[in-house]
Design an enzyme around this catalytic site. Structure first.
Site, PDB file in Angstrom:
ATOM      1  NE  ARG A   1      59.334   9.554-124.493  1.00  0.00           N
ATOM      2  CZ  ARG A   1      59.820  10.271-123.737  1.00  0.00           C
ATOM      3  NH1 ARG A   1      59.266  10.258-122.297  1.00  0.00           N
ATOM      4  NH2 ARG A   1      60.799  11.751-124.143  1.00  0.00           N
TER       5      ARG A   1
ATOM      6  CE  LYS B   1      58.147  11.964-128.322  1.00  0.00           C
ATOM      7  NZ  LYS B   1      59.824  13.389-128.575  1.00  0.00           N
TER       8      LYS B   1
ATOM      9  CG  LEU C   1      78.960  16.275-116.067  1.00  0.00           C
ATOM     10  CD1 LEU C   1      80.303  15.237-114.368  1.00  0.00           C
ATOM     11  CD2 LEU C   1      79.451  17.294-116.327  1.00  0.00           C
ATOM     12  N   GLY C   2      76.513  14.058-119.282  1.00  0.00           N
ATOM     13  CA  GLY C   2      76.664  13.133-120.511  1.00  0.00           C
ATOM     14  C   GLY C   2      76.916  13.781-122.312  1.00  0.00           C
TER      15      GLY C   2
ATOM     16  N   GLY D   1      75.466  17.489-121.167  1.00  0.00           N
ATOM     17  CA  GLY D   1      76.249  17.649-119.798  1.00  0.00           C
ATOM     18  C   GLY D   1      77.539  18.708-119.720  1.00  0.00           C
TER      19      GLY D   1
ATOM     20  CG  ASP E   1      77.510  10.919-115.277  1.00  0.00           C
ATOM     21  OD1 ASP E   1      77.125  12.005-116.153  1.00  0.00           O
ATOM     22  OD2 ASP E   1      76.939   9.699-115.249  1.00  0.00           O
TER      23      ASP E   1
ATOM     24  CB  ALA F   1      66.274  16.626-117.378  1.00  0.00           C
ATOM     25  CG  ASN F   2      62.609  15.762-122.639  1.00  0.00           C
ATOM     26  OD1 ASN F   2      62.831  17.163-122.898  1.00  0.00           O
ATOM     27  ND2 ASN F   2      63.769  14.832-123.203  1.00  0.00           N
TER      28      ASN F   2
HETATM   29  P1  NAI Z   1      73.605  10.977-121.918  1.00  0.00           P
HETATM   30  O1  NAI Z   1      72.927   9.664-122.112  1.00  0.00           O
HETATM   31  O2  NAI Z   1      74.652  11.489-123.263  1.00  0.00           O
HETATM   32  O3  NAI Z   1      74.567  11.571-120.459  1.00  0.00           O
HETATM   33  C1  NAI Z   1      73.069  11.566-119.110  1.00  0.00           C
HETATM   34  C2  NAI Z   1      74.043  11.443-118.523  1.00  0.00           C
HETATM   35  O4  NAI Z   1      73.369  11.466-117.224  1.00  0.00           O
HETATM   36  C3  NAI Z   1      74.646   9.986-117.807  1.00  0.00           C
HETATM   37  O5  NAI Z   1      76.010  10.534-118.039  1.00  0.00           O
HETATM   38  C4  NAI Z   1      74.672   9.465-117.166  1.00  0.00           C
HETATM   39  O6  NAI Z   1      75.206   8.736-116.813  1.00  0.00           O
HETATM   40  C5  NAI Z   1      73.775  10.547-115.764  1.00  0.00           C
HETATM   41  N1  NAI Z   1      73.156  10.445-115.544  1.00  0.00           N
HETATM   42  C6  NAI Z   1      72.412   9.424-114.958  1.00  0.00           C
HETATM   43  N2  NAI Z   1      71.537   9.460-114.389  1.00  0.00           N
HETATM   44  C7  NAI Z   1      72.280   9.843-113.283  1.00  0.00           C
HETATM   45  C8  NAI Z   1      72.541  10.746-111.978  1.00  0.00           C
HETATM   46  N3  NAI Z   1      70.426  10.141-111.321  1.00  0.00           N
HETATM   47  N4  NAI Z   1      72.911  11.578-111.226  1.00  0.00           N
HETATM   48  C9  NAI Z   1      73.739  12.070-112.345  1.00  0.00           C
HETATM   49  N5  NAI Z   1      73.774  11.475-113.413  1.00  0.00           N
HETATM   50  C10 NAI Z   1      73.433  10.753-114.075  1.00  0.00           C
HETATM   51  O7  NAI Z   1      72.094  11.818-122.133  1.00  0.00           O
HETATM   52  P2  NAI Z   1      71.926  13.390-122.980  1.00  0.00           P
HETATM   53  O8  NAI Z   1      72.586  13.285-124.547  1.00  0.00           O
HETATM   54  O9  NAI Z   1      73.715  14.529-122.509  1.00  0.00           O
HETATM   55  O10 NAI Z   1      71.017  13.652-122.355  1.00  0.00           O
HETATM   56  C11 NAI Z   1      71.144  14.352-121.463  1.00  0.00           C
HETATM   57  C12 NAI Z   1      69.300  15.093-121.172  1.00  0.00           C
HETATM   58  O11 NAI Z   1      68.775  15.848-121.642  1.00  0.00           O
HETATM   59  C13 NAI Z   1      68.237  13.849-120.814  1.00  0.00           C
HETATM   60  O12 NAI Z   1      67.415  13.913-120.043  1.00  0.00           O
HETATM   61  C14 NAI Z   1      67.683  14.424-122.398  1.00  0.00           C
HETATM   62  O13 NAI Z   1      66.521  13.563-122.608  1.00  0.00           O
HETATM   63  C15 NAI Z   1      68.224  15.580-122.741  1.00  0.00           C
HETATM   64  N6  NAI Z   1      67.914  16.391-123.666  1.00  0.00           N
HETATM   65  C16 NAI Z   1      68.594  16.113-124.653  1.00  0.00           C
HETATM   66  C17 NAI Z   1      68.960  16.330-125.993  1.00  0.00           C
HETATM   67  C18 NAI Z   1      70.012  16.208-127.010  1.00  0.00           C
HETATM   68  O14 NAI Z   1      70.295  16.853-127.769  1.00  0.00           O
HETATM   69  N7  NAI Z   1      70.889  14.811-126.649  1.00  0.00           N
HETATM   70  C19 NAI Z   1      67.728  16.766-126.683  1.00  0.00           C
HETATM   71  C20 NAI Z   1      66.257  17.382-125.590  1.00  0.00           C
HETATM   72  C21 NAI Z   1      66.691  17.151-124.235  1.00  0.00           C
END
Ligand code: NAI
Length: 355
Positions: free
Chosen positions: A46, A82, A180-181, A184, A202, A259-260
């Site tokens: 990190r 970590k 919806l990343g 999501g 999103d 989300a973490n």
């Molecule tokens: P990502 O960056 O692809 O998607 C996050 C989405 O959330 C983005 O589209 C962003 O525009 C949106 N966003 C940000 N703030 C927002 C808000 N206040 N309201 C609505 N939407 C908002 O990230 P990803 O990979 O989908 O991860 C999502 C969460 O899951 C993060 O917290 C990440 O730390 C956690 N996570 C992800 C893992 C993975 O394998 N990708 C593993 C474990 C945890």
């Protein structure tokens, strides 16, 4: 820096922490190994703009302990660690990541590292030049990790519904998916396929529009997602979402998302419990990528995502059943369960050494 931190580390049984200062790159970092009694420590890198060294060290310790808890709850042959890097001006990051690779390599396989905030495939590429102990996301890259994570979250939602309502009955459920990343959007797609009503949100309006149209779901303004009445609220954006001010806005029965660190403070878990909202602990159901990486590196095989999801669902169900039996908040029960397992493994390891 206060000496009390070292006392606390010893008291809580942290295995090892090292401070990293690298003159050539300007890097300042900490590497924490919380526990390896069950197997090598797994922990991502990190990079953050910390206020000071104390904040950086505490983040390292908190996150490495959380990784051991995750591994213990999923019964993985692994422990937690970590690496935290201080994001500051004037650091040669290419060189810095290469150096981190050298440090990880010096552990000879007792520490595996991987992605985390601000450390993605490019940075890990530098790390991988100096060590093979870096998690390999697979042929499709990080999207494979997101698939594993989303599958765990989907099963976490299913387990939450069974615990709360006695059945999933997808056709009668409404789920708000916040964020919806990568993760999501996959969670939302899975829920739609099961017949649930999904409402997405999103911050990135283009992203919301694109995913909404692709999945045929309604989307709402990100600022209002918390206020939408639903059965399940699934946070898949950022951590720290639940705190004193946001709790009163919730209109859901269950919280389950990727989300973490969704709870701003541990006490918020108790407050959710008092409000009668079932919180399925984030650190259990978002562990799909960890399960996948651990099995690949330690057992040499790619576990299918469905099997990963079922394993996570079973772990989440065990925690919710124990929480029900003990009449306590699931997040607290999960931490206690993990600590009991770790203590038993440590004791067994000590007896083996004595024997
Ligand atoms: P990502 O960056 O692809 O998607 C996050 C989405 O959330 C983005 O589209 C962003 O525009 C949106 N966003 C940000 N703030 C927002 C808000 N206040 N309201 C609505 N939407 C908002 O990230 P990803 O990979 O989908 O991860 C999502 C969460 O899951 C993060 O917290 C990440 O730390 C956690 N996570 C992800 C893992 C993975 O394998 N990708 C593993 C474990 C945890």
């Amino acid at each position: 820096m206060s000496v009390h931190i070292l006392d606390a580390m010893a008291r809580e049984g942290f295995e090892q922490t090292i401070a990293i200062h690298h003159r050539a790159s300007g890097l300042r970092a900490f590497l924490g190994v919380h526990d390896t009694v069950r197997g090598p420590a797994f922990g991502g890198i990190r990079r953050r703009g910390y206020r000071d060294e104390r904040e950086m060290l505490l983040d390292c310790l908190r996150l490495s302990r959380a990784m051991t808890h995750k591994a213990a709850l999923l019964d993985l042959p692994a422990g937690g660690g970590k690496i935290v890097l201080w994001d500051r001006e004037g650091v040669d990051w290419k060189m810095a990541y290469r150096h981190i690779g050298e440090v990880v390599d010096s552990f000879g396989g007792r520490f595996y590292t991987g992605p985390d905030v601000n450390t993605g495939p490019n940075e890990l590429g530098e790390v991988a030049r100096a060590t093979r102990f870096v998690t390999d996301p697979g042929e499709q890259g990080p999207s494979e990790l997101a698939e594993a994570t989303a599958e765990g979250v989907f099963q976490g939602i299913a387990v939450g519904l069974r615990a709360f309502f006695g059945a999933t009955e997808w056709g009668q459920r409404t789920v708000v998916v916040q964020g919806l990343g990568a993760v999501g959007a996959l969670v939302a797609g899975h829920l739609v396929a099961e017949g649930a009503e999904v409402i997405g949100a999103d911050l990135d309006e283009d992203r919301a529009r694109e995913v909404g149209a692709r999945l045929g779901i309604r989307t709402v303004d990100a600022a209002t997602a918390l206020d939408v009445p639903c059965d399940v609220f699934s946070p898949n954006a950022l951590g720290g979402l639940f705190h004193d001010l946001s709790l009163s806005r919730l209109r859901c029965q269950i919280i389950a998302g990727a989300a973490n660190n969704q709870l701003a403070r541990a006490l918020v878990g108790d407050e959710l419990f008092d409000l009668g909202i079932l919180y399925v602990p984030d650190f259990v159901i978002n562990s799909g990528a960890l399960v996948r990486g651990t099995i690949f590196h330690l057992e040499g095989r790619r576990e299918p995502v469905e099997a990963i999801g079922l394993r996570i669902g079973a772990a989440a169900a065990e925690i919710l059943e124990a929480a029900e039996a003990e009449g306590d908040a699931p997040a607290r029960v999960a931490v206690r369960m993990a600590e009991r397992r770790i203590a038993a493994w440590r004791e067994a390891a000590r007896s083996t050494v004595r024997g």
